[in-house]
Design a protein around this motif. Structure first.
Motif, PDB file in Angstrom:
ATOM      1  N   ASN A  20      33.172  38.869  32.874  1.00  0.00           N
ATOM      2  CA  ASN A  20      32.925  39.353  31.499  1.00  0.00           C
ATOM      3  C   ASN A  20      33.031  38.185  30.516  1.00  0.00           C
ATOM      4  O   ASN A  20      33.928  38.115  29.673  1.00  0.00           O
ATOM      5  N   THR A  21      32.118  37.242  30.627  1.00  0.00           N
ATOM      6  CA  THR A  21      32.118  36.037  29.797  1.00  0.00           C
ATOM      7  C   THR A  21      30.670  35.597  29.542  1.00  0.00           C
ATOM      8  O   THR A  21      29.753  35.991  30.276  1.00  0.00           O
ATOM      9  N   SER A  22      30.499  34.740  28.556  1.00  0.00           N
ATOM     10  CA  SER A  22      29.155  34.234  28.255  1.00  0.00           C
ATOM     11  C   SER A  22      28.720  33.232  29.325  1.00  0.00           C
ATOM     12  O   SER A  22      29.554  32.700  30.077  1.00  0.00           O
ATOM     13  N   ALA A  23      27.429  32.924  29.346  1.00  0.00           N
ATOM     14  CA  ALA A  23      26.908  31.914  30.288  1.00  0.00           C
ATOM     15  C   ALA A  23      27.586  30.567  30.030  1.00  0.00           C
ATOM     16  O   ALA A  23      27.882  29.824  30.970  1.00  0.00           O
ATOM     17  N   GLU A  24      27.872  30.267  28.759  1.00  0.00           N
ATOM     18  CA  GLU A  24      28.497  28.978  28.410  1.00  0.00           C
ATOM     19  C   GLU A  24      29.911  28.885  29.006  1.00  0.00           C
ATOM     20  O   GLU A  24      30.330  27.822  29.472  1.00  0.00           O
ATOM     21  N   VAL A  25      30.638  30.000  28.972  1.00  0.00           N
ATOM     22  CA  VAL A  25      31.980  30.007  29.579  1.00  0.00           C
ATOM     23  C   VAL A  25      31.865  29.880  31.097  1.00  0.00           C
ATOM     24  O   VAL A  25      32.617  29.133  31.736  1.00  0.00           O
ATOM     25  N   LYS A  26      30.899  30.569  31.676  1.00  0.00           N
ATOM     26  CA  LYS A  26      30.725  30.467  33.137  1.00  0.00           C
ATOM     27  C   LYS A  26      30.396  29.015  33.532  1.00  0.00           C
ATOM     28  O   LYS A  26      30.783  28.554  34.597  1.00  0.00           O
ATOM     29  N   ALA A  27      29.687  28.306  32.638  1.00  0.00           N
ATOM     30  CA  ALA A  27      29.335  26.914  32.935  1.00  0.00           C
ATOM     31  C   ALA A  27      30.576  26.012  32.947  1.00  0.00           C
ATOM     32  O   ALA A  27      30.558  24.942  33.546  1.00  0.00           O
ATOM     33  N   LEU A  28      31.657  26.442  32.275  1.00  0.00           N
ATOM     34  CA  LEU A  28      32.907  25.661  32.265  1.00  0.00           C
ATOM     35  C   LEU A  28      33.848  26.075  33.397  1.00  0.00           C
ATOM     36  O   LEU A  28      34.961  25.569  33.525  1.00  0.00           O
ATOM     37  N   THR A  29      33.395  27.057  34.181  1.00  0.00           N
ATOM     38  CA  THR A  29      34.258  27.724  35.163  1.00  0.00           C
ATOM     39  C   THR A  29      34.020  27.195  36.577  1.00  0.00           C
ATOM     40  O   THR A  29      32.889  26.890  36.947  1.00  0.00           O
ATOM     41  N   ASP A  30      35.101  27.127  37.367  1.00  0.00           N
ATOM     42  CA  ASP A  30      34.939  26.737  38.776  1.00  0.00           C
ATOM     43  C   ASP A  30      34.555  27.940  39.638  1.00  0.00           C
ATOM     44  O   ASP A  30      33.688  27.842  40.492  1.00  0.00           O
ATOM     45  N   ILE A  31      35.251  29.048  39.426  1.00  0.00           N
ATOM     46  CA  ILE A  31      34.947  30.256  40.218  1.00  0.00           C
ATOM     47  C   ILE A  31      35.007  31.475  39.293  1.00  0.00           C
ATOM     48  O   ILE A  31      35.986  31.685  38.578  1.00  0.00           O
ATOM     49  N   CYS A  32      33.955  32.302  39.349  1.00  0.00           N
ATOM     50  CA  CYS A  32      33.987  33.582  38.638  1.00  0.00           C
ATOM     51  C   CYS A  32      34.648  34.621  39.538  1.00  0.00           C
ATOM     52  O   CYS A  32      34.629  34.496  40.764  1.00  0.00           O
ATOM     53  N   VAL A  33      35.196  35.651  38.911  1.00  0.00           N
ATOM     54  CA  VAL A  33      35.692  36.803  39.675  1.00  0.00           C
ATOM     55  C   VAL A  33      35.307  38.064  38.918  1.00  0.00           C
ATOM     56  O   VAL A  33      35.003  38.019  37.720  1.00  0.00           O
ATOM     57  N   THR A  34      35.315  39.191  39.624  1.00  0.00           N
ATOM     58  CA  THR A  34      35.239  40.488  38.944  1.00  0.00           C
ATOM     59  C   THR A  34      36.529  41.222  39.287  1.00  0.00           C
ATOM     60  O   THR A  34      37.317  40.732  40.116  1.00  0.00           O
ATOM     61  N   SER A  35      36.719  42.399  38.705  1.00  0.00           N
ATOM     62  CA  SER A  35      37.961  43.118  39.017  1.00  0.00           C
ATOM     63  C   SER A  35      37.971  43.575  40.476  1.00  0.00           C
ATOM     64  O   SER A  35      39.027  43.821  41.043  1.00  0.00           O
ATOM     65  N   THR A  36      36.794  43.674  41.107  1.00  0.00           N
ATOM     66  CA  THR A  36      36.731  44.096  42.515  1.00  0.00           C
ATOM     67  C   THR A  36      37.210  42.997  43.461  1.00  0.00           C
ATOM     68  O   THR A  36      37.851  43.276  44.467  1.00  0.00           O
ATOM     69  N   ASN A  37      36.901  41.731  43.149  1.00  0.00           N
ATOM     70  CA  ASN A  37      37.223  40.673  44.123  1.00  0.00           C
ATOM     71  C   ASN A  37      38.309  39.706  43.639  1.00  0.00           C
ATOM     72  O   ASN A  37      38.641  38.754  44.343  1.00  0.00           O
ATOM     73  N   ALA A  38      38.860  39.919  42.433  1.00  0.00           N
ATOM     74  CA  ALA A  38      39.780  38.930  41.840  1.00  0.00           C
ATOM     75  C   ALA A  38      40.982  38.641  42.741  1.00  0.00           C
ATOM     76  O   ALA A  38      41.306  37.472  42.993  1.00  0.00           O
ATOM     77  N   LYS A  39      41.621  39.692  43.242  1.00  0.00           N
ATOM     78  CA  LYS A  39      42.828  39.467  44.056  1.00  0.00           C
ATOM     79  C   LYS A  39      42.480  38.691  45.328  1.00  0.00           C
ATOM     80  O   LYS A  39      43.174  37.748  45.694  1.00  0.00           O
ATOM     81  N   LYS A  40      41.382  39.099  45.970  1.00  0.00           N
ATOM     82  CA  LYS A  40      40.964  38.452  47.214  1.00  0.00           C
ATOM     83  C   LYS A  40      40.691  36.954  46.983  1.00  0.00           C
ATOM     84  O   LYS A  40      41.138  36.093  47.745  1.00  0.00           O
ATOM     85  N   ILE A  41      39.977  36.653  45.900  1.00  0.00           N
ATOM     86  CA  ILE A  41      39.611  35.253  45.627  1.00  0.00           C
ATOM     87  C   ILE A  41      40.851  34.435  45.287  1.00  0.00           C
ATOM     88  O   ILE A  41      41.030  33.322  45.794  1.00  0.00           O
ATOM     89  N   ILE A  42      41.726  34.978  44.456  1.00  0.00           N
ATOM     90  CA  ILE A  42      42.944  34.233  44.090  1.00  0.00           C
ATOM     91  C   ILE A  42      43.825  34.033  45.330  1.00  0.00           C
ATOM     92  O   ILE A  42      44.365  32.945  45.555  1.00  0.00           O
ATOM     93  N   ASN A  43      43.927  35.063  46.166  1.00  0.00           N
ATOM     94  CA  ASN A  43      44.746  34.928  47.381  1.00  0.00           C
ATOM     95  C   ASN A  43      44.195  33.868  48.324  1.00  0.00           C
ATOM     96  O   ASN A  43      44.924  33.311  49.137  1.00  0.00           O
ATOM     97  N   ASN A  44      42.907  33.601  48.226  1.00  0.00           N
ATOM     98  CA  ASN A  44      42.276  32.594  49.077  1.00  0.00           C
ATOM     99  C   ASN A  44      42.546  31.169  48.618  1.00  0.00           C
ATOM    100  O   ASN A  44      42.313  30.211  49.360  1.00  0.00           O
ATOM    101  N   LEU A  45      42.971  31.004  47.368  1.00  0.00           N
ATOM    102  CA  LEU A  45      43.244  29.655  46.850  1.00  0.00           C
ATOM    103  C   LEU A  45      44.652  29.229  47.281  1.00  0.00           C
ATOM    104  O   LEU A  45      45.557  30.067  47.356  1.00  0.00           O
ATOM    105  N   PRO A  46      44.834  27.921  47.588  1.00  0.00           N
ATOM    106  CA  PRO A  46      46.168  27.468  48.012  1.00  0.00           C
ATOM    107  C   PRO A  46      47.247  27.878  47.008  1.00  0.00           C
ATOM    108  O   PRO A  46      47.003  27.892  45.802  1.00  0.00           O
ATOM    109  N   LYS A  47      48.421  28.212  47.526  1.00  0.00           N
ATOM    110  CA  LYS A  47      49.532  28.727  46.699  1.00  0.00           C
ATOM    111  C   LYS A  47      49.937  27.758  45.585  1.00  0.00           C
ATOM    112  O   LYS A  47      50.388  28.164  44.518  1.00  0.00           O
ATOM    113  N   ASP A  48      49.756  26.433  45.844  1.00  0.00           N
ATOM    114  CA  ASP A  48      50.202  25.468  44.833  1.00  0.00           C
ATOM    115  C   ASP A  48      49.063  25.044  43.886  1.00  0.00           C
ATOM    116  O   ASP A  48      49.248  24.158  43.056  1.00  0.00           O
TER     117      ASP A  48
END
Ligand code: 13P
Ligand code: SF4
Length: 326
Positions: free
Chosen positions: A131-159
């Motif tokens: 839920n962001t503009s294209a310009e914000v997405k261009a500054l972003t490394d990974i997008c998430v939605t509420s459906t996949n946010a937990k899964k994607i964050i859990n996949n990133l190293p803990k530190d």
């Protein structure tokens, strides 16, 4: 197509529809004639959901846009959803019924402010809600939605150091449920922040056997009384599987249309906002779509979503990364 037909003040084409015609038949005819597909979010008005070729939450709309072989994609939702489709399908014409269909959450995160914030925190991975503009997405490394946010964050190293934006409620929810310490952008959705805890408690007293289902964009005190917290799709799937008969729904009330279609024997009670006597909580932006605007958008192929190529290329990377990790 005639550039002048779009009323820039209104945000849509304001040409009256010939009432002698059947609007639903006309929309179907135009879709066939132009190889166009209508994709709608679950928060759209019932009659829009009913004429859509595909219906889904933010993640599903992005996935469907990526796969379609239609020449024209008409996104019935809000503008960031149209932008996501255009970013993924630059060769296709992406239309929206009304350009004024913004999003309070997206508006709470202007790209220049986020850029300053990122510069102040070097070494952080930037994760943004879709839920962001294209310009914000261009500054972003990974997008998430509420459906996949937990899964994607859990996949990133803990530190891994993470900036998460723009929704503070979703961010807090992920921080506590995934045991993270993400740096949060202070934004929110006006619709989901408005659910009244007092009214939920009263509804729970009235419908003693009901379950409370809430979207993670709601405030923490609402999430704490919920029996289930999940995305639009998560809530719909939960209802399908649950043996309960009554559900108190703390998300945009458009979602109830799909739940009723799939579960006609179950009862759904929308939670009202805290500041009005209305029975349910609707997103004013989502409700701008009408069948007449859809008809005109297809007929005149406007309003069209455009994204600057330099922005699109950068934004695409963050969405593709999300789709790969989903
Ligand atoms: P989802 O479709 O990802 O559940 O998002 C809800 C929302 O607020 C869309 O605008
Ligand atoms: Fe934006 Fe909230 Fe409306 Fe979703 S419900 S489109 S987040 S304002």
């Amino acid at each position: 197509m005639n550039e002048n037909l779009l009323n820039k003040d209104l945000g849509f084409i304001d040409i009256p529809f010939d009432e002698k015609l059947d609007i639903i038949e006309e929309i179907k005819r135009l879709c066939k004639e132009k190889n166009a597909v209508i994709m709608a979010h679950y928060y759209q008005p019932d009659e829009v959901q009913d004429i859509a070729d595909n219906i889904g939450d933010s993640l599903a709309l992005a996935q469907m846009a990526k796969k379609t072989d239609a020449d024209i994609i008409l996104i019935c939702g809000v503008n960031f959803m149209g932008e996501t489709a255009k970013i993924l399908c630059p060769e296709k014409k992406v239309l929206v019924p009304d350009l004024k269909a913004g999003c309070s959450l997206s508006d709470s995160c202007p790209a220049d402010k986020l850029e300053d914030f990122i510069k102040k925190h070097p070494g952080y991975t930037v994760v943004s809600y879709v839920n962001t503009s294209a310009e914000v997405k261009a500054l972003t490394d990974i997008c998430v939605t509420s459906t996949n946010a937990k899964k994607i964050i859990n996949n990133l190293p803990k530190d891994e150091k993470i900036i998460f934006g723009p929704d503070r409620n979703l961010g807090n929810y992920i921080n506590s449920s995934c045991n993270r310490d993400m740096l949060l952008w202070n934004g929110a959705c006006d619709v989901h922040e408005k659910f009244s805890l007092e009214k939920i408690i009263k509804l729970k007293e009235k419908y003693r056997d009901a379950e409370v289902l809430a979207h993670p964009e709601c405030k923490k005190h609402v999430l704490l009384v919920a029996d289930y917290v999940g995305s639009t799709k998560g809530i719909i799937d939960y209802v399908n599987k649950s043996e309960k008969k009554t559900f108190i729904i703390a998300t945009e009330s458009g979602v109830i249309h799909e739940m009723r279609k799939r579960n006609p024997e179950k009862e759904f009670i929308p939670v009202p906002p805290d500041d009005s006597s209305c029975a349910c909580n609707e997103c004013a932006y989502m409700r701008l779509t009408t069948l007449k605007k859809i008809y005109n958008a297809l007929k005149y192929e406007q309003p069209e979503i455009k994204v600057r190529e330099s922005i699109r290329k950068k934004a695409e990377k963050s969405i593709i990364r999300m789709l790969e990790l989903s």
